[in-house]
Design a protein around this motif. Structure first.
Motif, PDB file in Angstrom:
ATOM      1  N   THR A  36       0.812  -1.221   0.000  1.00 33.53           N
ATOM      2  CA  THR A  36       0.000   0.000   0.000  1.00 33.53           C
ATOM      3  C   THR A  36       0.843   1.267   0.000  1.00 33.53           C
ATOM      4  OG1 THR A  36      -0.157   0.260   2.404  1.00 33.53           O
ATOM      5  CG2 THR A  36      -1.781  -1.206   1.349  1.00 33.53           C
ATOM      6  N   SER A  37       2.151   1.139   0.195  1.00 34.16           N
ATOM      7  CA  SER A  37       3.105   2.261   0.269  1.00 34.16           C
ATOM      8  C   SER A  37       3.017   3.043   1.574  1.00 34.16           C
ATOM      9  CB  SER A  37       2.947   3.233  -0.910  1.00 34.16           C
ATOM     10  OG  SER A  37       3.208   2.599  -2.136  1.00 34.16           O
ATOM     11  N   SER A  38       2.289   2.559   2.556  1.00 34.21           N
ATOM     12  CA  SER A  38       2.100   3.324   3.789  1.00 34.21           C
ATOM     13  C   SER A  38       3.383   3.664   4.538  1.00 34.21           C
ATOM     14  CB  SER A  38       1.138   2.590   4.730  1.00 34.21           C
ATOM     15  OG  SER A  38       1.746   1.432   5.274  1.00 34.21           O
ATOM     16  N   PRO A  39       4.457   2.851   4.470  1.00 31.07           N
ATOM     17  CA  PRO A  39       5.632   3.188   5.281  1.00 31.07           C
ATOM     18  C   PRO A  39       6.479   4.340   4.747  1.00 31.07           C
ATOM     19  CG  PRO A  39       5.563   0.811   4.749  1.00 31.07           C
ATOM     20  CD  PRO A  39       4.600   1.515   3.848  1.00 31.07           C
ATOM     21  N   PHE A  40       6.187   4.815   3.537  1.00 27.13           N
ATOM     22  CA  PHE A  40       7.175   5.615   2.819  1.00 27.13           C
ATOM     23  C   PHE A  40       6.928   7.114   2.917  1.00 27.13           C
ATOM     24  CE2 PHE A  40       7.355   1.349   1.100  1.00 27.13           C
ATOM     25  CZ  PHE A  40       8.709   1.090   1.338  1.00 27.13           C
ATOM     26  N   GLY A  41       7.102   7.624   4.135  1.00 25.02           N
ATOM     27  CA  GLY A  41       7.017   9.058   4.335  1.00 25.02           C
ATOM     28  C   GLY A  41       6.393   9.424   5.662  1.00 25.02           C
ATOM     29  N   MET A  42       6.271  10.719   5.849  1.00 23.14           N
ATOM     30  CA  MET A  42       5.622  11.294   7.027  1.00 23.14           C
ATOM     31  C   MET A  42       4.893  12.537   6.566  1.00 23.14           C
ATOM     32  SD  MET A  42       7.371  12.827  10.498  1.00 23.14           S
ATOM     33  CE  MET A  42       6.343  13.673  11.730  1.00 23.14           C
ATOM     34  N   GLN A  43       3.756  12.825   7.165  1.00 24.86           N
ATOM     35  CA  GLN A  43       3.055  14.062   6.839  1.00 24.86           C
ATOM     36  C   GLN A  43       2.463  14.681   8.099  1.00 24.86           C
ATOM     37  OE1 GLN A  43      -0.429  13.655   4.291  1.00 24.86           O
ATOM     38  NE2 GLN A  43      -0.782  11.541   4.957  1.00 24.86           N
ATOM     39  N   LEU A  44       2.416  16.000   8.080  1.00 18.60           N
ATOM     40  CA  LEU A  44       1.752  16.769   9.122  1.00 18.60           C
ATOM     41  C   LEU A  44       0.541  17.392   8.460  1.00 18.60           C
ATOM     42  CD1 LEU A  44       2.291  17.339  12.132  1.00 18.60           C
ATOM     43  CD2 LEU A  44       3.392  19.473  11.450  1.00 18.60           C
ATOM     44  N   LEU A  45      -0.600  16.737   8.593  1.00 18.98           N
ATOM     45  CA  LEU A  45      -1.804  17.099   7.866  1.00 18.98           C
ATOM     46  C   LEU A  45      -2.308  18.461   8.335  1.00 18.98           C
ATOM     47  CD1 LEU A  45      -3.619  15.686   5.731  1.00 18.98           C
ATOM     48  CD2 LEU A  45      -5.057  14.915   7.611  1.00 18.98           C
ATOM     49  N   GLY A  46      -2.463  19.370   7.371  1.00 21.96           N
ATOM     50  CA  GLY A  46      -2.886  20.715   7.713  1.00 21.96           C
ATOM     51  C   GLY A  46      -1.893  21.458   8.580  1.00 21.96           C
ATOM     52  N   GLY A  47      -0.679  20.933   8.678  1.00 21.56           N
ATOM     53  CA  GLY A  47       0.343  21.542   9.523  1.00 21.56           C
ATOM     54  C   GLY A  47       0.169  21.283  10.998  1.00 21.56           C
ATOM     55  N   THR A  48      -0.781  20.381  11.367  1.00 14.34           N
ATOM     56  CA  THR A  48      -1.062  20.172  12.790  1.00 14.34           C
ATOM     57  C   THR A  48      -1.191  18.712  13.211  1.00 14.34           C
ATOM     58  OG1 THR A  48      -3.459  20.345  12.399  1.00 14.34           O
ATOM     59  CG2 THR A  48      -2.278  22.387  12.961  1.00 14.34           C
ATOM     60  N   LEU A  49      -1.611  17.809  12.299  1.00 12.99           N
ATOM     61  CA  LEU A  49      -1.925  16.436  12.697  1.00 12.99           C
ATOM     62  C   LEU A  49      -0.927  15.470  12.067  1.00 12.99           C
ATOM     63  CD1 LEU A  49      -3.946  14.676  14.283  1.00 12.99           C
ATOM     64  CD2 LEU A  49      -5.288  14.474  12.172  1.00 12.99           C
ATOM     65  N   MET A 198       7.422  12.563  -2.723  1.00 14.28           N
ATOM     66  CA  MET A 198       6.440  13.635  -2.533  1.00 14.28           C
ATOM     67  C   MET A 198       6.052  14.314  -3.846  1.00 14.28           C
ATOM     68  SD  MET A 198       7.991  15.346   0.994  1.00 14.28           S
ATOM     69  CE  MET A 198       6.903  16.759   0.863  1.00 14.28           C
ATOM     70  N   LYS A 199       6.233  13.616  -4.961  1.00  7.70           N
ATOM     71  CA  LYS A 199       5.948  14.228  -6.260  1.00  7.70           C
ATOM     72  C   LYS A 199       4.544  13.957  -6.771  1.00  7.70           C
ATOM     73  CE  LYS A 199      10.761  14.215  -7.843  1.00  7.70           C
ATOM     74  NZ  LYS A 199      11.724  13.664  -8.845  1.00  7.70           N
ATOM     75  N   HIS A 200       3.845  12.996  -6.168  1.00  7.50           N
ATOM     76  CA  HIS A 200       2.526  12.641  -6.698  1.00  7.50           C
ATOM     77  C   HIS A 200       1.485  12.555  -5.579  1.00  7.50           C
ATOM     78  CE1 HIS A 200       4.352  11.767 -10.587  1.00  7.50           C
ATOM     79  NE2 HIS A 200       5.296  11.137  -9.931  1.00  7.50           N
ATOM     80  N   PRO A 201       1.328  13.608  -4.776  1.00  9.13           N
ATOM     81  CA  PRO A 201       0.330  13.568  -3.702  1.00  9.13           C
ATOM     82  C   PRO A 201      -1.086  13.556  -4.267  1.00  9.13           C
ATOM     83  CG  PRO A 201       1.187  15.783  -3.933  1.00  9.13           C
ATOM     84  CD  PRO A 201       1.999  14.914  -4.843  1.00  9.13           C
ATOM     85  N   GLN A 202      -2.006  12.975  -3.510  1.00  8.63           N
ATOM     86  CA  GLN A 202      -3.388  12.886  -3.982  1.00  8.63           C
ATOM     87  C   GLN A 202      -4.386  13.562  -3.051  1.00  8.63           C
ATOM     88  OE1 GLN A 202      -4.598   8.916  -5.067  1.00  8.63           O
ATOM     89  NE2 GLN A 202      -2.709   8.483  -6.156  1.00  8.63           N
ATOM     90  N   HIS A 203      -4.013  13.833  -1.826  1.00  3.05           N
ATOM     91  CA  HIS A 203      -4.997  14.273  -0.835  1.00  3.05           C
ATOM     92  C   HIS A 203      -4.319  15.270   0.107  1.00  3.05           C
ATOM     93  CE1 HIS A 203      -8.691  13.710   1.548  1.00  3.05           C
ATOM     94  NE2 HIS A 203      -7.922  13.748   2.612  1.00  3.05           N
ATOM     95  N   VAL A 204      -3.952  16.427  -0.412  1.00  5.15           N
ATOM     96  CA  VAL A 204      -3.161  17.375   0.364  1.00  5.15           C
ATOM     97  C   VAL A 204      -4.031  18.551   0.793  1.00  5.15           C
ATOM     98  CG1 VAL A 204      -1.119  18.824   0.413  1.00  5.15           C
ATOM     99  CG2 VAL A 204      -1.105  16.712  -0.918  1.00  5.15           C
ATOM    100  N   SER A 205      -4.279  18.674   2.092  1.00  4.44           N
ATOM    101  CA  SER A 205      -5.012  19.827   2.595  1.00  4.44           C
ATOM    102  C   SER A 205      -4.049  20.992   2.794  1.00  4.44           C
ATOM    103  CB  SER A 205      -5.708  19.482   3.915  1.00  4.44           C
ATOM    104  OG  SER A 205      -4.768  19.060   4.881  1.00  4.44           O
ATOM    105  N   GLU A 206      -4.596  22.192   2.841  1.00  4.96           N
ATOM    106  CA  GLU A 206      -3.787  23.396   2.966  1.00  4.96           C
ATOM    107  C   GLU A 206      -2.929  23.334   4.220  1.00  4.96           C
ATOM    108  OE1 GLU A 206      -4.347  28.288   3.088  1.00  4.96           O
ATOM    109  OE2 GLU A 206      -6.084  26.942   2.887  1.00  4.96           O
ATOM    110  N   GLY A 207      -1.674  23.671   4.062  1.00  5.12           N
ATOM    111  CA  GLY A 207      -0.764  23.695   5.202  1.00  5.12           C
ATOM    112  C   GLY A 207      -0.040  22.397   5.470  1.00  5.12           C
ATOM    113  N   THR A 208      -0.372  21.343   4.732  1.00  3.19           N
ATOM    114  CA  THR A 208       0.261  20.044   4.957  1.00  3.19           C
ATOM    115  C   THR A 208       1.715  20.074   4.504  1.00  3.19           C
ATOM    116  OG1 THR A 208      -1.827  18.864   4.691  1.00  3.19           O
ATOM    117  CG2 THR A 208       0.180  17.579   4.372  1.00  3.19           C
ATOM    118  N   VAL A 209       2.588  19.498   5.317  1.00  2.00           N
ATOM    119  CA  VAL A 209       4.002  19.367   4.965  1.00  2.00           C
ATOM    120  C   VAL A 209       4.406  17.910   5.146  1.00  2.00           C
ATOM    121  CG1 VAL A 209       4.573  21.753   5.541  1.00  2.00           C
ATOM    122  CG2 VAL A 209       4.756  19.978   7.299  1.00  2.00           C
ATOM    123  N   GLY A 210       5.537  17.534   4.532  1.00  2.00           N
ATOM    124  CA  GLY A 210       5.914  16.136   4.547  1.00  2.00           C
ATOM    125  C   GLY A 210       7.361  15.884   4.904  1.00  2.00           C
ATOM    126  N   ASN A 211       7.629  14.646   5.266  1.00  2.00           N
ATOM    127  CA  ASN A 211       8.962  14.106   5.483  1.00  2.00           C
ATOM    128  C   ASN A 211       9.786  14.955   6.456  1.00  2.00           C
ATOM    129  OD1 ASN A 211       8.033  12.174   3.763  1.00  2.00           O
ATOM    130  ND2 ASN A 211       9.511  12.542   2.144  1.00  2.00           N
TER     131      ASN A 211
END
Length: 312
Positions: A36-49, A198-211
């Motif tokens: 499912t590719s779930s292990p490959f990264g980290m995200q802070l959804l909306g910059g908070t979660l 991080m080149k092909h995101p599908q569900h990025v809310s405003e403020g989200t950052v990664g890795n």
């Protein structure tokens, strides 16, 4: 530290649900989760979660690619009303169990302490609808559990989940190709690379950052005063599943000759797992320091995966 594969309980709801649906021909849940590719990264959804999964990723974003890599297909059904959803579910159950989700875990009142929506997604295998309600295998640790129909339909509406559609289910699971587990892992590497880059995101809310940026920002948030909600999310879910995902990724990568990538993934798993105690007891400066050690590992893992893909 030598890598030791993890075997035990944990929030692997969709991997466990897929394994139940695929039956005796199912790959291990280790391989399913990897696919499912779930292990490959980290995200802070909306910059908070925080989630220890790829930037812009959701579980649904990885399902079809995972099934394809494993040699399986399924039919997806979505309904617009609870009446239609129930009719579709009962029809599908005449052919066998049904994979259901996402559902809102907070409405699953057979789980102790669940009394209303908490914004947590979950996946189940429904076995029957009868006079007692809905009977299911809940991979959270509740085989053959029952739930009143109204509670189940409210959970299945998934109004408080930030991705997916209400009343989604999968049926008609069919194996169209026999694929050995090592080949499933190899077939999943290109998707892992895409997500980690991080080149092909599908569900990025405003403020989200990664890795790396996500790890650094979360470290600062925890140092600045970790709220009860953030701490609870981390120690009850995000850390547990994040460490396990990367531990399983290390196991899979080692199987296909990716020794360097496996070593990095294992170290990332160790660091995430090391967050549990300091966060649970309030040693927040220690947790922040661990996150800063974690941050550069994502680019290191990307480089190792690129090398593996070029020299399979």
């Amino acid at each position: 530290m030598k890598h030791v594969p993890y075997v035990g309980s944990g929030p692997y709801c969709y991997a466990n649900s897929f394994a139940m649906m695929l039956g005796v021909d199912a790959p291990s849940t280790v391989t399913i989760e990897f696919a499912t590719s779930s292990p490959f990264g980290m995200q802070l959804l909306g910059g908070t979660l925080p989630f220890f999964d790829p930037y812009g990723w959701t579980p649904e974003a990885g399902f079809d690619a995972a099934l394809d890599a494993m040699g399986w297909i399924s039919a997806v059904t979505k309904s617009n009303s609870k009446e239609d959803a129930l009719a579709q579910l009962e029809l599908a159950l005449s052919e066998g169990p049904v994979w259901v989700g996402p559902v809102e875990m907070g409405h699953l009142r057979h789980q102790p302490g669940m009394n209303g929506p908490i914004g947590a997604d979950h996946y189940l295998v429904v076995l029957a609808v009868d006079d007692e309600g809905v009977r299911m295998h809940d991979p959270q640790g509740y085989p053959f559990s029952t739930l009143p129909l109204d509670d189940f339909l409210t959970a299945w509406r998934a109004e408080t989940i930030d991705y997916g559609d209400s009343f989604t289910m999968r049926t008609d699971f069919r194996r169209v190709q026999v694929v050995q587990e090592d080949d499933v892992i190899r077939a999943s590497l290109p998707a892992a690379l895409r997500w980690l880059s991080m080149k092909h995101p599908q569900h990025v809310s405003e403020g989200t950052v990664g890795n790396e940026e996500a790890a650094e920002l979360l470290a600062g948030m925890i140092e600045g005063g970790c709220s009860d909600d953030l701490r609870g999310h981390l120690i009850h879910f995000a850390v547990r599943v994040g460490a396990r995902r990367l531990a399983d990724a290390a196991t899979c990568l080692a199987r296909v000759g990716g020794a360097e990538a496996a070593k990095i993934a294992s170290n990332q798993a160790l660091l995430i797992g090391s967050l549990q105690y300091p966060l649970a007891v309030g040693r927040d400066a220690e947790a922040a320091a661990i996150l800063r050690q974690l941050a550069p590992g994502y680019s290191q893992l990307l480089g190792a995966l690129q090398g593996l893909s070029q020299n399979p």
